[in-house]
Design an enzyme around this catalytic site. Structure first.
Site, PDB file in Angstrom:
ATOM      1  N   LYS A 264      12.639 -12.405   2.334  1.00 34.22           N
ATOM      2  CA  LYS A 264      11.611 -11.353   2.348  1.00 34.22           C
ATOM      3  C   LYS A 264      10.333 -11.909   1.728  1.00 34.22           C
ATOM      4  O   LYS A 264      10.332 -12.353   0.585  1.00 34.22           O
ATOM      5  CB  LYS A 264      12.084 -10.127   1.552  1.00 34.22           C
ATOM      6  CG  LYS A 264      10.961  -9.081   1.334  1.00 34.22           C
ATOM      7  CD  LYS A 264      11.458  -7.844   0.583  1.00 34.22           C
ATOM      8  CE  LYS A 264      10.281  -6.927   0.202  1.00 34.22           C
ATOM      9  NZ  LYS A 264      10.699  -5.732  -0.546  1.00 34.22           N
ATOM     10  N   ASP A 269       3.145  -5.800  -2.205  1.00 32.18           N
ATOM     11  CA  ASP A 269       3.755  -4.529  -1.813  1.00 32.18           C
ATOM     12  C   ASP A 269       3.117  -3.393  -2.600  1.00 32.18           C
ATOM     13  O   ASP A 269       3.523  -3.086  -3.718  1.00 32.18           O
ATOM     14  CB  ASP A 269       5.274  -4.580  -2.058  1.00 32.18           C
ATOM     15  CG  ASP A 269       5.953  -3.273  -1.663  1.00 32.18           C
ATOM     16  OD1 ASP A 269       5.301  -2.428  -0.999  1.00 32.18           O
ATOM     17  OD2 ASP A 269       7.144  -3.097  -2.007  1.00 32.18           O
ATOM     18  N   LYS A 276       2.639   3.076  -4.418  1.00 30.78           N
ATOM     19  CA  LYS A 276       3.342   2.990  -5.695  1.00 30.78           C
ATOM     20  C   LYS A 276       2.423   3.429  -6.827  1.00 30.78           C
ATOM     21  O   LYS A 276       1.219   3.202  -6.766  1.00 30.78           O
ATOM     22  CB  LYS A 276       3.739   1.522  -5.971  1.00 30.78           C
ATOM     23  CG  LYS A 276       4.853   0.969  -5.124  1.00 30.78           C
ATOM     24  CD  LYS A 276       5.133  -0.476  -5.499  1.00 30.78           C
ATOM     25  CE  LYS A 276       6.190  -1.114  -4.618  1.00 30.78           C
ATOM     26  NZ  LYS A 276       7.547  -0.566  -4.801  1.00 30.78           N
ATOM     27  N   ASP A 287       6.740  -9.931  -4.578  1.00 29.18           N
ATOM     28  CA  ASP A 287       7.647  -9.364  -3.575  1.00 29.18           C
ATOM     29  C   ASP A 287       7.908 -10.334  -2.410  1.00 29.18           C
ATOM     30  O   ASP A 287       8.504  -9.964  -1.417  1.00 29.18           O
ATOM     31  CB  ASP A 287       7.075  -8.028  -3.071  1.00 29.18           C
ATOM     32  CG  ASP A 287       8.147  -7.068  -2.589  1.00 29.18           C
ATOM     33  OD1 ASP A 287       9.314  -7.231  -3.001  1.00 29.18           O
ATOM     34  OD2 ASP A 287       7.817  -6.166  -1.794  1.00 29.18           O
ATOM     35  N   ASP A 346       7.325   2.557   1.592  1.00 31.09           N
ATOM     36  CA  ASP A 346       7.621   1.600   0.522  1.00 31.09           C
ATOM     37  C   ASP A 346       8.983   0.933   0.712  1.00 31.09           C
ATOM     38  O   ASP A 346       9.317  -0.027   0.005  1.00 31.09           O
ATOM     39  CB  ASP A 346       7.551   2.317  -0.831  1.00 31.09           C
ATOM     40  CG  ASP A 346       7.401   1.353  -1.994  1.00 31.09           C
ATOM     41  OD1 ASP A 346       7.150   0.154  -1.745  1.00 31.09           O
ATOM     42  OD2 ASP A 346       7.529   1.810  -3.150  1.00 31.09           O
ATOM     43  N   GLU A 348       9.859  -1.173   2.865  1.00 29.83           N
ATOM     44  CA  GLU A 348       9.346  -2.039   3.925  1.00 29.83           C
ATOM     45  C   GLU A 348      10.148  -3.324   4.104  1.00 29.83           C
ATOM     46  O   GLU A 348      10.221  -3.870   5.197  1.00 29.83           O
ATOM     47  CB  GLU A 348       7.874  -2.367   3.654  1.00 29.83           C
ATOM     48  CG  GLU A 348       7.604  -3.526   2.679  1.00 29.83           C
ATOM     49  CD  GLU A 348       8.129  -3.291   1.258  1.00 29.83           C
ATOM     50  OE1 GLU A 348       8.302  -2.120   0.875  1.00 29.83           O
ATOM     51  OE2 GLU A 348       8.366  -4.278   0.547  1.00 29.83           O
ATOM     52  N   ARG A 350      13.293  -4.127   4.145  1.00 26.80           N
ATOM     53  CA  ARG A 350      14.442  -4.105   5.066  1.00 26.80           C
ATOM     54  C   ARG A 350      13.988  -4.126   6.524  1.00 26.80           C
ATOM     55  O   ARG A 350      14.697  -4.646   7.389  1.00 26.80           O
ATOM     56  CB  ARG A 350      15.308  -2.879   4.766  1.00 26.80           C
ATOM     57  CG  ARG A 350      14.566  -1.563   4.894  1.00 26.80           C
ATOM     58  CD  ARG A 350      15.272  -0.417   4.208  1.00 26.80           C
ATOM     59  NE  ARG A 350      15.091  -0.445   2.754  1.00 26.80           N
ATOM     60  CZ  ARG A 350      15.667   0.406   1.912  1.00 26.80           C
ATOM     61  NH1 ARG A 350      16.469   1.347   2.373  1.00 26.80           N
ATOM     62  NH2 ARG A 350      15.451   0.317   0.612  1.00 26.80           N
TER      63      ARG A 350
HETATM   64  N1  BES Z   1       9.647  -4.453  -3.439  1.00 19.45           N
HETATM   65  C1  BES Z   1      10.276  -3.223  -3.740  1.00 19.45           C
HETATM   66  C2  BES Z   1      11.500  -3.366  -4.635  1.00 19.45           C
HETATM   67  C3  BES Z   1      11.271  -3.912  -6.033  1.00 19.45           C
HETATM   68  C4  BES Z   1      11.192  -3.027  -7.092  1.00 19.45           C
HETATM   69  C5  BES Z   1      11.218  -5.253  -6.276  1.00 19.45           C
HETATM   70  C6  BES Z   1      11.018  -3.509  -8.380  1.00 19.45           C
HETATM   71  C7  BES Z   1      11.039  -5.737  -7.564  1.00 19.45           C
HETATM   72  C8  BES Z   1      10.951  -4.864  -8.613  1.00 19.45           C
HETATM   73  C9  BES Z   1      10.713  -2.522  -2.462  1.00 19.45           C
HETATM   74  O1  BES Z   1       9.941  -2.776  -1.353  1.00 19.45           O
HETATM   75  C10 BES Z   1      10.664  -1.062  -2.701  1.00 19.45           C
HETATM   76  O2  BES Z   1       9.581  -0.576  -2.910  1.00 19.45           O
HETATM   77  N2  BES Z   1      11.811  -0.390  -2.666  1.00 19.45           N
HETATM   78  C11 BES Z   1      11.883   0.999  -2.872  1.00 19.45           C
HETATM   79  C12 BES Z   1      12.722   1.575  -1.782  1.00 19.45           C
HETATM   80  C13 BES Z   1      12.755   3.078  -1.758  1.00 19.45           C
HETATM   81  C14 BES Z   1      11.409   3.613  -1.332  1.00 19.45           C
HETATM   82  C15 BES Z   1      13.828   3.506  -0.810  1.00 19.45           C
HETATM   83  C16 BES Z   1      12.531   1.218  -4.238  1.00 19.45           C
HETATM   84  O3  BES Z   1      13.473   0.511  -4.565  1.00 19.45           O
HETATM   85  O4  BES Z   1      12.060   2.088  -4.963  1.00 19.45           O
HETATM   86 ZN    ZN Z   2       8.906  -4.576  -1.339  1.00 22.17          ZN
HETATM   87 MN    MN Z   3       8.281  -1.447  -1.224  1.00 24.88          MN
END
Ligand code: BES
Ligand code: ZN
Ligand code: MN
Length: 503
Positions: A264, A269, A276, A287, A346, A348, A350
């Site tokens: 990834k 992000d 966010k 990210d 967010d 994204e 996956r």
């Molecule tokens: N890049 C983030 C996940 C992340 C969070 C990486 C903290 C490193 C530290 C990912 O893209 C994300 O935002 N995931 C969301 C998914 C949710 C919206 C289903 C999350 O985990 O909050």
């Molecule tokens: Zn992300």
């Molecule tokens: Mn995200």
């Protein structure tokens, strides 16, 4: 960049700016863990007790003008308690402790390291830890002085002339270089590192190596029907890319196992329209750590000339809000034809990984590993130092975890409960890309599982590594891990390729 060497000479004979000596704790006073001239031993024993040094693992003290040693500066590093009789010395402790020692060293060019190294594996651990601890991120200095980077680290080993010991040191050098590259990529500011410049960096790095790089640009991605990555990238002025890095040793390529690594690479992000909060966005330049780990690993595997075919796939995009950005409730068609309902922009990563996995499958690899800073839920579950591994094949998942064990990276198995798959059901598309708030790491894995390619009607063995926590160190430095980008995963992937090439 720091280079590694090994010598069979004794510490007393080495001229270096700094000598690092290991010490065990226990009893009334710490004991030096390596042979030293009597004058040096006497002096150090007195000095260490005067300083109240206990030799706890990863602690260190600096001494100067130690009689009997040529080096002007001596760093004594604690290794914790001496292992009980017949118990092996823990390579992971050596790796972390020497890493901490090298992190503490400033203004030195030549460093010699004398720690107990009873086997080639111990030499490897010491060499890796030392080189990783010597890492400094200097690329973005303007007018302030950049820290001096250690030029050479020489590992002292009685068996420094053995081929196994020499091989361990060259392997450590290749791994440390690759980890350093991954750290640099993660640390680079996101206004400088975006999909195109990431691709350029990889091309530059691969030039003159056995790795072939190919890039799909935004036009090719639209044409190829990569709706997942195109949708994620469409809000940014920096369009997405898929980069492949292919390595195959010369000769009979078709008989070899073929490992596909998918990373990834969200160069930033922001969350997109589902933006966010500021405190969650601050470190989101990291990210792309999965893609960085894949790039580093493929380069190291090629440098080591491992007898395995490896293709790295980087899904690079920037997730930004704008008038052209993806919306919640959009439905996109993926490269494999499946339609996906976007519920939160967010989630994204996956979407990118799913498209890239489908593409990776078109070469029918024998195994796939994806590595990604995928979910905040991973951080909740396992914290900042332990990655999660999920997959469709227990044996393969176990292998990924044990590859990490061998290299001092902690990975822990997590399930993909079939019962949770229904959380991704939707009436408006083939599948939704996220489930409810519970078990978010697992439902992300279950979503990816839908995109694991098949060969002859059977899913390819696949492991999904979520490195959201361990990829970026926002606390303080520890062991061989600096603040900022950690390069987590590179060493594990190289080791995995080694294990697969041996079986
Ligand atoms: N890049 C983030 C996940 C992340 C969070 C990486 C903290 C490193 C530290 C990912 O893209 C994300 O935002 N995931 C969301 C998914 C949710 C919206 C289903 C999350 O985990 O909050
Ligand atoms: Zn992300
Ligand atoms: Mn995200």
């Amino acid at each position: 960049m720091t280079s590694l060497a090994v010598t069979a000479r004794s510490v007393a004979d080495l001229s270096a700016d700094v000598v690092v000596l290991g010490a065990f704790s226990g009893g009334d006073a710490p004991t030096l863990a390596v042979d030293l001239p009597a004058a040096a031993l006497d002096h150090l024993t007195t000095a260490l007790s005067a300083l109240g040094f206990t030799a706890a693992a990863e602690s260190s003290v600096v001494l100067v003008a130690v009689p009997g040693l040529d080096a002007r500066r001596v760093v004594v590093v604690g290794l914790g308690a001496r292992p009980e009789k017949k118990k092996a010395l823990d390579a992971a402790v050596l790796r972390r402790s020497v890493g901490a020692a090298l992190r503490s060293i400033i203004d030195a060019e030549r460093v010699a390291v004398a720690l107990p190294v009873p086997s080639a594996d111990h030499v490897a651990a010491v060499a890796e830890g030392a080189a990783l601890g010597a890492y400094r991120f200097t690329a973005q200095r303007g007018t302030s002085d950049a820290p001096t980077v250690v030029d050479t680290i020489t590992i002292v080993s009685e068996r420094g002339r053995d081929s196994a010991v020499k091989a361990a040191v060259s392997r450590a050098s290749a791994v440390a270089q690759a980890v350093g590259y991954a750290r640099d990529l993660v640390n680079t500011a996101p206004n400088l590192l975006y999909p195109q410049t990431f691709a350029d960096s990889v091309k530059q790095r691969a030039a003159g190596t056995k790795v072939k790089v190919a890039v799909l640009d935004e036009k090719a991605l639209v044409k190829g029907g990569f709706g997942g990555i195109v949708g994620v990238g469409q809000g940014s002025v920096h369009p997405p890319r898929i980069v492949s890095l292919s390595y195959a040793p010369a000769g009979k390529k078709s008989k070899l196992p073929h490992l596909a690594l998918v990373g990834k690479g969200m160069t930033f992000d922001s969350g997109g329209l589902d933006i966010k909060p500021a405190n969650h966005m601050a470190n989101m330049k990291s990210d792309m750590a999965g893609a960085a780990a894949v790039a580093g690993a493929v380069l190291a595997i090629a440098e080591l000339g491992l007898p395995i075919r490896v293709t790295g796939w980087l899904g690079l995009a920037e997730n930004m809000p704008s008038g052209s950005a993806q919306r919640a409730s959009d439905v996109v068609t993926m490269h494999n034809g499946m339609t996906v309902e976007i519920l939160n922009t967010d989630a994204e990563g996956r979407m990118v990984l799913a498209d890239v996995m489908t593409l990776a499958g078109e070469e029918s690899p024998t195994a796939i590993v994806d590595i990604a800073t995928l979910t905040g839920a991973q951080v909740v579950a396992l914290g900042l130092e332990v990655a999660a591994v999920m997959g469709n094949d227990d044996e393969f998942r176990t292998r990924v975890c044990s590859a990490g064990d061998d290299m001092g990276e902690d990975l822990w198995p997590m399930p993909l409960p079939a019962a949770y798959r229904k959380g991704l059901d939707t009436e408006v598309a083939d599948i939704a890309h996220k489930g409810g708030p519970a078990g978010g790491m697992l439902t992300a894995g279950l979503f990816l599982q839908e995109f694991v390619p098949q060969v002859d009607g059977e899913a390819i063995p696949w492991a999904h590594v979520d490195i959201a926590g361990p990829s970026f160190n926002e606390q303080g430095p520890r062991g061989f891990t600096p603040k900022g980008g950690t390069g987590f995963g590179v060493a594990t992937l190289v080791r995995l390729a080694e294990l697969l090439s041996q079986s």
